[in-house]
Design a protein around this motif. Structure first.
Motif, mmCIF file in Angstrom:
data_model
loop_
_atom_site.group_PDB
_atom_site.id
_atom_site.type_symbol
_atom_site.label_atom_id
_atom_site.label_comp_id
_atom_site.label_asym_id
_atom_site.label_seq_id
_atom_site.Cartn_x
_atom_site.Cartn_y
_atom_site.Cartn_z
ATOM 1 N N SER A 61 -49.384 26.203 15.907
ATOM 2 C CA SER A 61 -49.330 24.808 16.355
ATOM 3 C C SER A 61 -49.052 24.775 17.853
ATOM 4 O O SER A 61 -48.945 25.823 18.504
ATOM 5 C CB SER A 61 -48.257 24.043 15.570
ATOM 6 N N GLY A 62 -48.941 23.593 18.403
ATOM 7 C CA GLY A 62 -48.729 23.442 19.842
ATOM 8 C C GLY A 62 -47.511 24.181 20.374
ATOM 9 O O GLY A 62 -47.529 24.700 21.495
ATOM 10 N N THR A 63 -46.472 24.246 19.586
ATOM 11 C CA THR A 63 -45.245 24.931 20.003
ATOM 12 C C THR A 63 -45.519 26.405 20.326
ATOM 13 O O THR A 63 -44.907 26.976 21.231
ATOM 14 C CB THR A 63 -44.172 24.787 18.894
ATOM 15 N N PHE A 88 -39.951 16.040 23.387
ATOM 16 C CA PHE A 88 -40.731 17.247 23.654
ATOM 17 C C PHE A 88 -40.305 17.972 24.932
ATOM 18 O O PHE A 88 -40.381 19.195 25.000
ATOM 19 C CB PHE A 88 -42.234 16.939 23.626
ATOM 20 N N ARG A 91 -37.489 19.909 23.753
ATOM 21 C CA ARG A 91 -37.917 21.108 23.009
ATOM 22 C C ARG A 91 -38.307 22.234 23.972
ATOM 23 O O ARG A 91 -38.009 23.401 23.718
ATOM 24 C CB ARG A 91 -39.093 20.778 22.075
ATOM 25 N N CYS A 136 -47.764 13.810 28.910
ATOM 26 C CA CYS A 136 -47.340 12.616 28.174
ATOM 27 C C CYS A 136 -46.185 13.032 27.269
ATOM 28 O O CYS A 136 -46.335 13.947 26.466
ATOM 29 C CB CYS A 136 -48.472 12.031 27.338
ATOM 30 N N THR A 138 -44.793 12.531 24.287
ATOM 31 C CA THR A 138 -45.337 11.866 23.097
ATOM 32 C C THR A 138 -44.289 11.035 22.339
ATOM 33 O O THR A 138 -44.631 10.033 21.716
ATOM 34 C CB THR A 138 -45.949 12.920 22.145
ATOM 35 N N ASP A 163 -47.274 20.771 29.695
ATOM 36 C CA ASP A 163 -47.623 20.585 28.292
ATOM 37 C C ASP A 163 -48.497 19.332 28.207
ATOM 38 O O ASP A 163 -48.022 18.221 28.455
ATOM 39 C CB ASP A 163 -46.306 20.437 27.513
ATOM 40 N N MET A 165 -50.329 18.411 25.503
ATOM 41 C CA MET A 165 -50.636 18.253 24.084
ATOM 42 C C MET A 165 -51.272 16.900 23.731
ATOM 43 O O MET A 165 -52.228 16.849 22.995
ATOM 44 C CB MET A 165 -49.324 18.412 23.317
ATOM 45 N N LYS A 187 -53.753 16.543 17.523
ATOM 46 C CA LYS A 187 -53.505 15.594 18.623
ATOM 47 C C LYS A 187 -54.816 15.170 19.294
ATOM 48 O O LYS A 187 -55.782 14.916 18.621
ATOM 49 C CB LYS A 187 -52.535 16.194 19.652
HETATM 50 C C1 LIG Z 1 -47.043 17.631 19.364
HETATM 51 C C2 LIG Z 1 -46.469 18.111 20.617
HETATM 52 C C3 LIG Z 1 -46.001 19.434 20.773
HETATM 53 C C4 LIG Z 1 -46.115 20.517 19.753
HETATM 54 O O1 LIG Z 1 -45.905 20.166 18.475
HETATM 55 P P1 LIG Z 1 -46.419 21.069 17.250
HETATM 56 O O2 LIG Z 1 -45.819 20.360 16.105
HETATM 57 O O3 LIG Z 1 -45.897 22.430 17.422
HETATM 58 O O4 LIG Z 1 -47.921 21.040 17.265
HETATM 59 C C5 LIG Z 1 -45.478 19.792 21.995
HETATM 60 N N1 LIG Z 1 -45.423 18.928 23.011
HETATM 61 C C6 LIG Z 1 -45.871 17.659 22.917
HETATM 62 C C7 LIG Z 1 -45.804 16.768 24.110
HETATM 63 C C8 LIG Z 1 -46.412 17.210 21.715
HETATM 64 O O5 LIG Z 1 -46.874 15.956 21.632
#
Ligand SMILES: *Cc1c(COP(=O)(O)O)cnc(C)c1O
Length: 337
Positions: A61-63, A88, A91, A136, A138, A163, A165, A187
């Motif tokens: 996934s994006g992470t 995010f 994170r 952005c 999110t 990032d 995403m 996304k």
């Molecule tokens: C969705 C998102 C992520 C990663 O999320 P995953 O659940 O790992 O796909 C990271 N950064 C942003 C800004 C996001 O919107």
């Protein structure tokens, strides 16, 4: 009349019939010439559309994309700055802390905008070597000023990592000025989740202790395909990007983004968004949230309200990450009342 559902959630994003049929086709081996051609087609299209030199596809996934980017930051070394104004950004800080990166934090309350002159001061006074943030955020829909921030970085000999995403595939963004950026197959690219995407304009480095599945230099040495990558995911992503980037979706999303914004801001529901937003965080007072959820469910508009942070803050979110027709978006607008 029975209407089809319109998906304006932050994910999983609604996929088109074409993406669905790419997913339904049988898997091919990641060692086949056919897969290599598909991989090259996909990464070349991404490089061209995003204006970057290299694109990497990793399973995850994006992470995971952010994790691979953080290892490259670590290999570059030096002290950096991470910006956070939401879930995010925080994170990214947490991932960087676990990765023992050397960094300062500029953290604001959720929904607030960064003072770019403050960022510049921090970069200059501490001779920072890298800057990291979400384009952005999110969680609130706030768009951080990528152009100004990357200019500040460049001017001060500092590498910019971002990032993207939830902005790739929803805006016509060009990433030639950043060192690296991340995205995912879900996304804004509107395919199914499962591929982590890293864009790079700098040479990638290797290190003995980088986990091999996150070592972009290792990917490069193996022509991008060191391990199993699902051909279905790559083929679905390719189909989706072609549809999204080459059928003037941007104009439609721009037009309807403003209309959503106007409709929602007239009701004082979107304190953090601006007319350019493609993610709207809806802040209800009192019990109005439940009524809104019931109303949208009844109208078969799929949106987001179940993430931990949305429940905790009593928020909902609408996002135009998918591939839409005018008819779809008119329907959502009408449902918003
Ligand atoms: C969705 C998102 C992520 C990663 O999320 P995953 O659940 O790992 O796909 C990271 N950064 C942003 C800004 C996001 O919107």
């Amino acid at each position: 009349m029975i209407l089809k559902t319109v998906n304006v959630s932050t994910g999983p994003v609604g996929i088109t019939a074409e993406v669905q049929s790419a997913l339904a086709a049988p898997c091919i081996s990641h060692r086949s010439a056919g897969f290599e051609r598909l991989y090259i087609r996909t990464t070349e299209l991404l490089c061209k559309e995003m204006n970057v030199q290299q694109t990497f596809l990793l399973t995850g996934s994006g992470t995971v994309a952010n994790e691979a980017m953080l290892w490259q930051i670590k290999m570059k070394g030096g002290k950096g700055l991470i910006l956070s104004n939401g879930e995010f950004g925080t994170r990214l800080i947490e991932q960087s802390r676990r990765n023992l990166l050397n960094f300062l934090v500029y953290k604001l309350e959720w929904g607030k905008k960064f003072d770019v002159s403050e960022v510049e001061k921090l970069v200059q006074h501490n001779e920072l070597k890298w800057l990291l943030f979400c384009h952005c955020e999110t969680s609130t829909g706030v768009i951080n000023d990528l152009n100004t921030l990357s200019e500040i970085a460049t001017k001060n000999n500092c590498l910019c990592f971002v990032d993207c995403m939830s902005t790739v595939g929803t805006y016509p963004i060009k990433l030639s000025k950043v060192a690296m950026a991340t995205a995912s197959s879900g996304k804004g690219f509107a395919s199914v989740p499962g591929l982590a995407i890293v864009f790079s304009n700098i040479p990638v480095q290797t290190g003995d202790y980088i986990p091999i599945c996150l070592d972009l230099h290792h990917y490069l040495q193996k022509k991008g395909i060191p391990f199993t990558i699902s051909s279905k995911l790559v083929s679905a992503l390719y189909t989706s990007i072609q549809q999204k980037l080459q059928n003037n979706q941007f104009e439609l999303l721009h037009e309807y983004g403003e209309r959503f914004y106007n409709r929602l801001s007239n009701q004082n529901l979107v304190p953090y968004s601006d007319p350019q937003s493609k993610v709207f965080t809806i802040v209800h007072r009192n019990n109005a949230r439940k009524d809104f959820i019931d109303k949208m469910n009844y109208k078969q508009v799929l949106f987001s309200y179940e993430s931990e942070y949305l429940v905790k803050s009593n928020w909902c979110q609408l996002a135009t990450f998918g591939y839409y027709t005018k008819h779809d978006l008119d329907y959502v607008l009408q449902a918003l009342g």
